[in-house]
Design a protein around this motif. Structure first.
Motif, PDB file in Angstrom:
ATOM      1  N   GLY A 214       6.555 -17.990  -7.376  1.00 54.34           N
ATOM      2  CA  GLY A 214       5.452 -17.236  -6.789  1.00 54.34           C
ATOM      3  C   GLY A 214       5.780 -15.771  -6.672  1.00 54.34           C
ATOM      4  N   ASN A 215       5.442 -15.216  -5.518  1.00 52.03           N
ATOM      5  CA  ASN A 215       5.626 -13.794  -5.288  1.00 52.03           C
ATOM      6  C   ASN A 215       7.091 -13.389  -5.325  1.00 52.03           C
ATOM      7  OD1 ASN A 215       2.880 -13.509  -4.942  1.00 52.03           O
ATOM      8  ND2 ASN A 215       3.001 -13.950  -2.754  1.00 52.03           N
ATOM      9  N   ALA A 216       7.958 -14.339  -5.077  1.00 48.25           N
ATOM     10  CA  ALA A 216       9.376 -14.001  -4.993  1.00 48.25           C
ATOM     11  C   ALA A 216       9.917 -13.525  -6.331  1.00 48.25           C
ATOM     12  CB  ALA A 216      10.180 -15.210  -4.525  1.00 48.25           C
ATOM     13  N   LYS A 217       9.225 -13.817  -7.452  1.00 49.01           N
ATOM     14  CA  LYS A 217       9.711 -13.381  -8.746  1.00 49.01           C
ATOM     15  C   LYS A 217       9.522 -11.883  -8.959  1.00 49.01           C
ATOM     16  CE  LYS A 217       8.874 -17.800 -11.046  1.00 49.01           C
ATOM     17  NZ  LYS A 217       8.160 -18.474 -12.128  1.00 49.01           N
ATOM     18  N   GLN A 218       8.658 -11.279  -8.151  1.00 49.57           N
ATOM     19  CA  GLN A 218       8.393  -9.867  -8.316  1.00 49.57           C
ATOM     20  C   GLN A 218       9.282  -9.065  -7.386  1.00 49.57           C
ATOM     21  OE1 GLN A 218       4.193  -9.291  -8.050  1.00 49.57           O
ATOM     22  NE2 GLN A 218       3.790 -11.264  -8.961  1.00 49.57           N
ATOM     23  N   SER A 219       9.527  -7.829  -7.784  1.00 43.32           N
ATOM     24  CA  SER A 219      10.512  -7.051  -7.059  1.00 43.32           C
ATOM     25  C   SER A 219      10.169  -5.584  -7.168  1.00 43.32           C
ATOM     26  CB  SER A 219      11.892  -7.369  -7.619  1.00 43.32           C
ATOM     27  OG  SER A 219      12.892  -6.955  -6.757  1.00 43.32           O
ATOM     28  N   PRO A 220      10.991  -4.723  -6.618  1.00 43.73           N
ATOM     29  CA  PRO A 220      10.604  -3.326  -6.544  1.00 43.73           C
ATOM     30  C   PRO A 220      10.603  -2.616  -7.888  1.00 43.73           C
ATOM     31  CG  PRO A 220      12.832  -3.607  -5.740  1.00 43.73           C
ATOM     32  CD  PRO A 220      12.280  -4.972  -5.970  1.00 43.73           C
ATOM     33  N   LYS A 221       9.796  -1.546  -7.917  1.00 46.94           N
ATOM     34  CA  LYS A 221       9.765  -0.687  -9.089  1.00 46.94           C
ATOM     35  C   LYS A 221      11.101   0.004  -9.270  1.00 46.94           C
ATOM     36  CE  LYS A 221       6.721   2.653 -11.279  1.00 46.94           C
ATOM     37  NZ  LYS A 221       5.475   3.413 -11.143  1.00 46.94           N
TER      38      LYS A 221
ATOM     39  N   ALA B 189       2.426  -7.565   7.762  1.00 50.81           N
ATOM     40  CA  ALA B 189       3.382  -6.550   7.325  1.00 50.81           C
ATOM     41  C   ALA B 189       2.689  -5.563   6.404  1.00 50.81           C
ATOM     42  CB  ALA B 189       4.560  -7.201   6.616  1.00 50.81           C
ATOM     43  N   LEU B 190       2.971  -4.276   6.610  1.00 49.40           N
ATOM     44  CA  LEU B 190       2.465  -3.212   5.758  1.00 49.40           C
ATOM     45  C   LEU B 190       3.650  -2.688   4.958  1.00 49.40           C
ATOM     46  CD1 LEU B 190       0.390  -3.512   8.089  1.00 49.40           C
ATOM     47  CD2 LEU B 190       0.035  -1.056   7.987  1.00 49.40           C
ATOM     48  N   CYS B 191       3.627  -2.896   3.648  1.00 50.15           N
ATOM     49  CA  CYS B 191       4.795  -2.616   2.826  1.00 50.15           C
ATOM     50  C   CYS B 191       4.490  -1.517   1.811  1.00 50.15           C
ATOM     51  CB  CYS B 191       5.257  -3.882   2.109  1.00 50.15           C
ATOM     52  SG  CYS B 191       6.749  -3.674   1.127  1.00 50.15           S
ATOM     53  N   ALA B 192       5.194  -0.409   1.926  1.00 44.45           N
ATOM     54  CA  ALA B 192       5.102   0.679   0.956  1.00 44.45           C
ATOM     55  C   ALA B 192       6.059   0.405  -0.204  1.00 44.45           C
ATOM     56  CB  ALA B 192       5.443   2.004   1.636  1.00 44.45           C
ATOM     57  N   PRO B 193       5.847   1.047  -1.360  1.00 49.33           N
ATOM     58  CA  PRO B 193       6.722   0.781  -2.511  1.00 49.33           C
ATOM     59  C   PRO B 193       8.200   0.951  -2.211  1.00 49.33           C
ATOM     60  CG  PRO B 193       4.799   2.028  -3.208  1.00 49.33           C
ATOM     61  CD  PRO B 193       4.729   1.949  -1.710  1.00 49.33           C
ATOM     62  N   GLU B 194       8.552   1.966  -1.404  1.00 45.44           N
ATOM     63  CA  GLU B 194       9.969   2.181  -1.117  1.00 45.44           C
ATOM     64  C   GLU B 194      10.542   1.148  -0.151  1.00 45.44           C
ATOM     65  OE1 GLU B 194       7.651   5.301   1.369  1.00 45.44           O
ATOM     66  OE2 GLU B 194       7.497   4.311  -0.591  1.00 45.44           O
TER      67      GLU B 194
ATOM     68  N   MET C  37       0.819  -1.203   0.000  1.00 42.71           N
ATOM     69  CA  MET C  37       0.000   0.000   0.000  1.00 42.71           C
ATOM     70  C   MET C  37       0.850   1.249   0.000  1.00 42.71           C
ATOM     71  SD  MET C  37      -1.312  -0.043   3.969  1.00 42.71           S
ATOM     72  CE  MET C  37      -1.802  -1.770   3.804  1.00 42.71           C
ATOM     73  N   ASP C  38       0.202   2.360  -0.322  1.00 40.80           N
ATOM     74  CA  ASP C  38       0.844   3.662  -0.218  1.00 40.80           C
ATOM     75  C   ASP C  38       1.093   3.975   1.255  1.00 40.80           C
ATOM     76  OD1 ASP C  38       0.424   6.819   0.181  1.00 40.80           O
ATOM     77  OD2 ASP C  38       1.232   6.432  -1.832  1.00 40.80           O
ATOM     78  N   PRO C  39       2.221   4.591   1.608  1.00 39.26           N
ATOM     79  CA  PRO C  39       2.495   4.852   3.028  1.00 39.26           C
ATOM     80  C   PRO C  39       1.422   5.698   3.704  1.00 39.26           C
ATOM     81  CG  PRO C  39       4.068   6.017   1.597  1.00 39.26           C
ATOM     82  CD  PRO C  39       3.342   5.043   0.744  1.00 39.26           C
ATOM     83  N   LYS C  40       0.749   6.572   2.954  1.00 45.75           N
ATOM     84  CA  LYS C  40      -0.288   7.414   3.544  1.00 45.75           C
ATOM     85  C   LYS C  40      -1.530   6.614   3.933  1.00 45.75           C
ATOM     86  CE  LYS C  40       1.155  11.590   1.051  1.00 45.75           C
ATOM     87  NZ  LYS C  40       0.747  12.638   0.077  1.00 45.75           N
ATOM     88  N   SER C  41      -1.660   5.404   3.411  1.00 43.36           N
ATOM     89  CA  SER C  41      -2.823   4.568   3.703  1.00 43.36           C
ATOM     90  C   SER C  41      -2.615   3.663   4.914  1.00 43.36           C
ATOM     91  CB  SER C  41      -3.167   3.710   2.473  1.00 43.36           C
ATOM     92  OG  SER C  41      -3.396   4.507   1.338  1.00 43.36           O
ATOM     93  N   LYS C  42      -1.385   3.631   5.424  1.00 43.11           N
ATOM     94  CA  LYS C  42      -1.069   2.656   6.474  1.00 43.11           C
ATOM     95  C   LYS C  42      -1.863   2.882   7.760  1.00 43.11           C
ATOM     96  CE  LYS C  42       3.626   1.195   5.203  1.00 43.11           C
ATOM     97  NZ  LYS C  42       4.995   0.988   5.729  1.00 43.11           N
ATOM     98  N   THR C  43      -1.993   4.136   8.202  1.00 44.08           N
ATOM     99  CA  THR C  43      -2.663   4.405   9.476  1.00 44.08           C
ATOM    100  C   THR C  43      -4.125   3.988   9.436  1.00 44.08           C
ATOM    101  OG1 THR C  43      -1.155   6.246   9.930  1.00 44.08           O
ATOM    102  CG2 THR C  43      -3.205   6.163  11.188  1.00 44.08           C
ATOM    103  N   ASP C  44      -4.835   4.342   8.343  1.00 40.13           N
ATOM    104  CA  ASP C  44      -6.251   3.960   8.221  1.00 40.13           C
ATOM    105  C   ASP C  44      -6.401   2.439   8.169  1.00 40.13           C
ATOM    106  OD1 ASP C  44      -7.100   6.572   8.274  1.00 40.13           O
ATOM    107  OD2 ASP C  44      -7.194   6.768   6.094  1.00 40.13           O
ATOM    108  N   PHE C  45      -5.496   1.780   7.453  1.00 40.55           N
ATOM    109  CA  PHE C  45      -5.553   0.319   7.377  1.00 40.55           C
ATOM    110  C   PHE C  45      -5.352  -0.296   8.760  1.00 40.55           C
ATOM    111  CE2 PHE C  45      -3.370  -3.749   7.154  1.00 40.55           C
ATOM    112  CZ  PHE C  45      -4.178  -4.474   6.299  1.00 40.55           C
ATOM    113  N   LEU C  46      -4.349   0.202   9.493  1.00 37.08           N
ATOM    114  CA  LEU C  46      -4.076  -0.330  10.829  1.00 37.08           C
ATOM    115  C   LEU C  46      -5.267  -0.122  11.756  1.00 37.08           C
ATOM    116  CD1 LEU C  46      -2.070  -1.562  12.869  1.00 37.08           C
ATOM    117  CD2 LEU C  46      -1.242   0.759  13.323  1.00 37.08           C
ATOM    118  N   LEU C  47      -5.873   1.052  11.688  1.00 44.07           N
ATOM    119  CA  LEU C  47      -7.047   1.338  12.528  1.00 44.07           C
ATOM    120  C   LEU C  47      -8.157   0.324  12.274  1.00 44.07           C
ATOM    121  CD1 LEU C  47      -7.350   5.231  12.529  1.00 44.07           C
ATOM    122  CD2 LEU C  47      -7.275   3.747  14.541  1.00 44.07           C
TER     123      LEU C  47
END
Length: 433
Positions: free
Chosen positions: A394-401, A347-352, A227-237
């Motif tokens: 699986g997911n391991a084939k994908q990586s960062p932008k 885990a909440l993972c932002a693109p960076e 998710m986008d880092p700005k979305s993390k707080t609302d998701f956690l809530l």
């Protein structure tokens, strides 16, 4: 099945073990206790939560009792070093429960509390001293403690002590303890600095290893949401509000980030507390006690709480921000699924942070299931790095932008890794101690 009686411990300790509810030794206890009783130096590789305190504490008490000596004024017969205040307090609490029926005394010294009371207690001498390196050296400089009387030296969570910049403190302390001592070193990982430390300060050590680095608890259900880092707080809530009766630990990378998140949760009606290096020891103890007593449901923490904190009933661990050191992820999620219980790690993972996430997957050797969001596409640089590393599907084939940035903590990271300059390390040491 091996029992404690077969390990060679005395009858008095066997009674204490039974009173503590220990049925049979854990693998690290089974391997370490007989070697320590024989007087061998020991290098133990084991994750937190594997029973290390009893592995060194029980035979250490047994040897101190058989030595039949008295502690000298300002002296200590055994010294145990640990990286954080919480771990020091946890070790001391466990040791006290083992020696209730003995004349031995345990003292602990940590930063964040008055040093005058510690000076007064140490003036009488103690059998076992459990300490953080920073506060211990403060006491040494004030001539309040004499380490030259210690016949036993234990370094617990040695890799984290190095991560926090304690290498020079450890070398100085080891030089103050008796040369003819027995030395025990325990670490979750074995980086080159730990191997060098062992070669320098341990004499012909026996090596015991259990729960290899990167292995996570079997009963922890892991997942990741991108998710986008700005979305993390609302998701956690939303996650916390959907489980109002559960106990949760939320991990952030920095002290200021943890405090800011705690305030946002509290303003949204979540009973939350925080624990990090800017808190006094009394504040940190109170926050942990409040979580255990049910006064709060959520504890927002930096990695000072990632090792040595045993809070029964923690159902969820949220990695609000991924750690910069992959091993810290293993320690963080190890706060749940304890004593045979189930637990969930989200885990909440932002693109960076995708680079940090891939390092975690590489360490633990599994693909963490994606529960939400889209995995950033693979870049050419990341693809080359991936082909050079572990080949997984699986997911391991994908990586960062784009490759993960080197994040600057500039004094905000509570438990900074060794990448920081030496000039910054003393600040980290004071925060952690």
């Amino acid at each position: 099945m091996t029992d404690f009686q077969s390990l060679g411990l005395s009858e008095g300790l066997l009674k204490a073990i039974a009173e503590n509810g220990y049925a049979s030794p854990t693998p690290i206890q089974e391997k370490a206790i007989p070697q320590i009783l024989q007087g061998r130096d020991l290098m133990g590789l084991a994750q937190t939560g594997t029973g290390k305190t009893a592995a060194f504490g029980l035979p250490l008490i047994d040897r101190l009792l058989s030595d039949n000596e008295a502690a000298q004024p300002k002296g200590t017969r055994a010294l145990i070093l640990a990286p954080t205040r919480e771990l020091v307090n946890q070790i001391a609490k466990n040791l006290i429960s083992y020696l209730k029926a003995t004349p031995l005394r345990v003292s602990s010294v940590v930063g964040g509390v008055s040093i005058n009371g510690q000076i007064k207690r140490l003036s009488k001498g103690t059998d076992i001293l459990v300490a953080t390196p920073g506060r211990l050296l403060d006491l040494v400089d004030r001539k309040a403690v004499d380490l030259g009387t210690a016949s036993y030296l234990v370094l617990d969570e040695a890799d984290q002590m190095l991560d926090l910049g304690f290498i020079h403190a450890l070398r100085r302390i080891a030089g103050l303890v008796r040369r003819d001592r027995q030395t025990l070193l325990f670490s979750a990982t074995m980086p080159k600095q730990i191997a060098d430390l062992a070669r320098t300060y341990l004499h012909d050590p026996v090596r015991v290893e259990v729960a290899p680095a990167g292995r996570t608890a079997d009963k922890v259900t892991q997942s990741v949401h991108f998710m986008d880092p700005k979305s993390k707080t609302d998701f956690l809530l939303k996650q916390l509000q959907s489980n109002p009766d559960g106990l949760s630990l939320v991990f952030c990378r920095t002290k200021h980030g943890a405090e800011r998140l705690m305030r946002k949760l509290s303003q949204s009606g979540i009973a939350a507390g925080s624990i990090h290096g800017n808190k006094s020891q009394n504040q940190r103890d109170r926050a942990i006690r409040d979580l255990k007593d049910g006064k709060i449901n959520v504890l927002v923490a930096t990695d000072v709480a990632a090792r040595g904190i045993d809070i029964p009933g923690v159902s969820h661990v949220f990695n609000f921000e991924l750690p910069e050191v992959a091993e810290a992820y293993v320690h963080r999620i190890g706060r749940t699924a304890r004593a045979g219980a189930d637990g969930e790690a989200i885990a909440l993972c932002a693109p960076e942070e995708i680079g940090l996430f891939r390092q975690i997957e590489k360490l633990i050797g599994i693909d963490i299931p994606v529960a939400g969001g889209e995995v950033p596409p693979l870049s050419a640089a990341a693809s080359r790095a991936k082909r050079g590393g572990q080949n997984r599907g699986g997911n391991a084939k994908q990586s960062p932008k784009k490759p993960a940035h080197k994040r600057s903590s500039k004094g905000h990271n509570d438990n900074a890794a060794p990448k920081h300059s030496r000039r910054r390390r003393p600040n980290n040491r004071k925060n952690a101690a």
